[in-house]
Design an enzyme around this catalytic site. Structure first.
Site, PDB file in Angstrom:
ATOM      1  N   ASP A  12       0.834  -1.213   0.000  1.00 56.39           N
ATOM      2  CA  ASP A  12       0.000   0.000   0.000  1.00 56.39           C
ATOM      3  C   ASP A  12       0.869   1.264   0.000  1.00 56.39           C
ATOM      4  OD1 ASP A  12      -2.315   1.462   0.035  1.00 56.39           O
ATOM      5  OD2 ASP A  12      -2.621   1.292   2.196  1.00 56.39           O
ATOM      6  N   HIS A  29       2.325   3.301  -8.914  1.00 61.09           N
ATOM      7  CA  HIS A  29       2.155   1.866  -9.202  1.00 61.09           C
ATOM      8  C   HIS A  29       3.337   1.352 -10.031  1.00 61.09           C
ATOM      9  CE1 HIS A  29      -1.723   2.027  -7.409  1.00 61.09           C
ATOM     10  NE2 HIS A  29      -2.314   2.684  -8.386  1.00 61.09           N
ATOM     11  N   LEU A 123      11.360 -20.398  -4.979  1.00 53.55           N
ATOM     12  CA  LEU A 123      10.397 -19.512  -4.318  1.00 53.55           C
ATOM     13  C   LEU A 123       9.048 -19.647  -5.015  1.00 53.55           C
ATOM     14  CD1 LEU A 123       9.736 -16.994  -2.432  1.00 53.55           C
ATOM     15  CD2 LEU A 123      10.374 -15.565  -4.386  1.00 53.55           C
TER      16      LEU A 123
HETATM   17  C1  FPP Z   1      -2.163   0.181  -3.149  1.00 54.31           C
HETATM   18  O1  FPP Z   1      -1.677   1.512  -3.225  1.00 54.31           O
HETATM   19  C2  FPP Z   1      -1.690  -0.559  -4.270  1.00 54.31           C
HETATM   20  C3  FPP Z   1      -2.481  -1.175  -5.187  1.00 54.31           C
HETATM   21  C4  FPP Z   1      -3.954  -1.166  -5.165  1.00 54.31           C
HETATM   22  C5  FPP Z   1      -1.896  -1.878  -6.298  1.00 54.31           C
HETATM   23  C6  FPP Z   1      -0.632  -2.619  -5.974  1.00 54.31           C
HETATM   24  C7  FPP Z   1       0.117  -2.683  -7.213  1.00 54.31           C
HETATM   25  C8  FPP Z   1       1.440  -2.590  -7.318  1.00 54.31           C
HETATM   26  C9  FPP Z   1       2.400  -2.538  -6.201  1.00 54.31           C
HETATM   27  C10 FPP Z   1       2.044  -2.531  -8.645  1.00 54.31           C
HETATM   28  C11 FPP Z   1       1.749  -3.713  -9.456  1.00 54.31           C
HETATM   29  C12 FPP Z   1       2.472  -4.879  -8.964  1.00 54.31           C
HETATM   30  C13 FPP Z   1       2.769  -5.885  -9.730  1.00 54.31           C
HETATM   31  C14 FPP Z   1       3.521  -7.004  -9.139  1.00 54.31           C
HETATM   32  C15 FPP Z   1       2.418  -5.909 -11.137  1.00 54.31           C
HETATM   33  P1  FPP Z   1      -2.727   2.697  -3.309  1.00 54.31           P
HETATM   34  O2  FPP Z   1      -2.949   3.034  -4.719  1.00 54.31           O
HETATM   35  O3  FPP Z   1      -3.972   2.335  -2.541  1.00 54.31           O
HETATM   36  O4  FPP Z   1      -1.935   3.821  -2.559  1.00 54.31           O
HETATM   37  P2  FPP Z   1      -2.548   4.992  -1.659  1.00 54.31           P
HETATM   38  O5  FPP Z   1      -3.152   4.329  -0.442  1.00 54.31           O
HETATM   39  O6  FPP Z   1      -1.349   5.818  -1.328  1.00 54.31           O
HETATM   40  O7  FPP Z   1      -3.557   5.697  -2.507  1.00 54.31           O
END
Ligand code: FPP
Length: 227
Positions: A12, A29, A123
Site C-alpha cells: 500500500d 504503481h 520460491l
Molecule cells: C495500493 O496503493 C496498491 C495497489 C492497489 C496496487 C498494488 C500494485 C502494485 C504494487 C504494482 C503492481 C504490482 C505488480 C507485481 C504488477 P494505493 O494506490 O492504494 O496507494 P494509496 O493508499 O497511497 O492511494
C-alpha cells in the site's frame, strides 16, 4: 527462532508516494511494481519458500477506469518483463484470486508465466489478483461442499480448497503505507499470522527494512492460542 515459510505483503501507499512528488498516482504503481524484485530476491537468499503479494483486490475495480486499465497493463508488462527474473532465479509463478474476469491477453500471459516456471522450486511467488478473502472463502466452501459426502465442512476440507492450499497459513503479514487493516487479504490464512504495519510507502520499501522486520518476527513468542 520462528521459521518463516509464508510471507504476505499488502503493498500500500503507491498513490501517496506519487502525490508527494507531484506525480500522477499511476507513477506510484509503476515504481511499486519495480520494488517487487528486491523483495523476491531477498526471499530466495533467506530461504523463504512462499511470498504472497496483494496486487489487485476484488474491490479495486471500483477505482477510476483509467487507473484500473493502467494496473491491468502494468500487470501484463510485469509478467512479460520479469520472465528472466523468474527463470534466472528459479522462481515459480502462481496466482490466487479469480482470474476469470481478466482479458484473454492477460490470462494468456498469466498461463505463459505459470507454464514457463512450473518446474521451479526456489520460491513460490504468489500474486493475489482480483483477490478477496471473503470471495476465496465462499469459493472454497462451495468446492468443499461439492466434494463432501455428508454435506458438512471442516477446517481441513475448507483449507484444502482455498487458493493457497499448497502454501499453508501465513506466518508474517506486512502492510506498508501506514494503514492498520487487512482489507480482505488472506482472512483465513492470517488467523495466527504476526502482523506488521509500517509507515513506509510501498515504492520505498526495501529488503533492508524487511530484514529488520523479520529479525523482530523471529524473536516473537508465537503461542497459537497456547502458552
Ligand atoms: C495500493 O496503493 C496498491 C495497489 C492497489 C496496487 C498494488 C500494485 C502494485 C504494487 C504494482 C503492481 C504490482 C505488480 C507485481 C504488477 P494505493 O494506490 O492504494 O496507494 P494509496 O493508499 O497511497 O492511494
Amino acid at each position: 527462532m520462528n521459521k518463516l515459510d509464508h510471507l504476505a505483503i499488502i503493498m500500500d501507499g503507491n498513490g501517496r508516494w506519487a502525490k508527494n512528488r507531484g506525480l500522477v498516482r499511476t507513477k506510484g504503481h509503476e515504481v511499486g511494481a519495480k520494488a517487487v524484485t528486491d523483495i523476491a530476491k531477498f526471499c530466495i537468499e533467506n530461504s523463504i519458500k512462499n511470498l504472497t503479494l496483494y496486487a489487485f483486490s476484488t474491490e479495486n475495480w471500483k477505482r477510476p477506469k483509467k487507473e484500473v486499465d493502467f494496473l491491468m497493463k502494468l500487470l501484463k508488462d510485469f509478467l512479460v518483463s520479469k520472465r528472466d527474473l523468474f527463470i534466472q532465479n528459479s522462481i515459480k509463478f502462481h496466482t490466487i484470486g479469480d482470474i476469470e474476469p481478466f482479458t484473454k491477453d492477460l490470462k494468456d500471459e498469466i498461463s505463459n508465466l505459470k507454464n514457463l516456471t512450473s518446474k521451479f522450486d526456489k520460491l513460490n511467488f504468489i500474486l493475489a489478483i482480483n483477490y478477496g478473502g471473503r470471495d476465496e472463502i465462499i469459493r472454497a466452501a462451495n468446492k468443499a461442499l461439492g466434494h463432501s459426502k455428508d454435506g458438512k465442512l471442516s477446517e481441513k476440507s475448507l483449507s484444502q480448497n482455498l487458493d493457497t492450499s499448497e502454501f499453508g497459513d501465513v506466518d508474517l503479514l506486512i502492510r506498508t503505507g501506514g494503514e492498520q487493516r487487512l482489507s480482505n487479504f488472506l482472512l483465513w490464512q492470517a488467523s495466527y499470522a504476526e502482523l506488521c504495519f509500517t509507515p513506509t510507502l510501498w515504492p520505498d520499501f526495501k529488503s533492508s527494512e524487511l530484514k529488520d522486520i523479520i529479525q523482530k518476527y523471529q524473536k516473537t513468542h508465537r503461542k497459537f492460542g497456547g502458552l
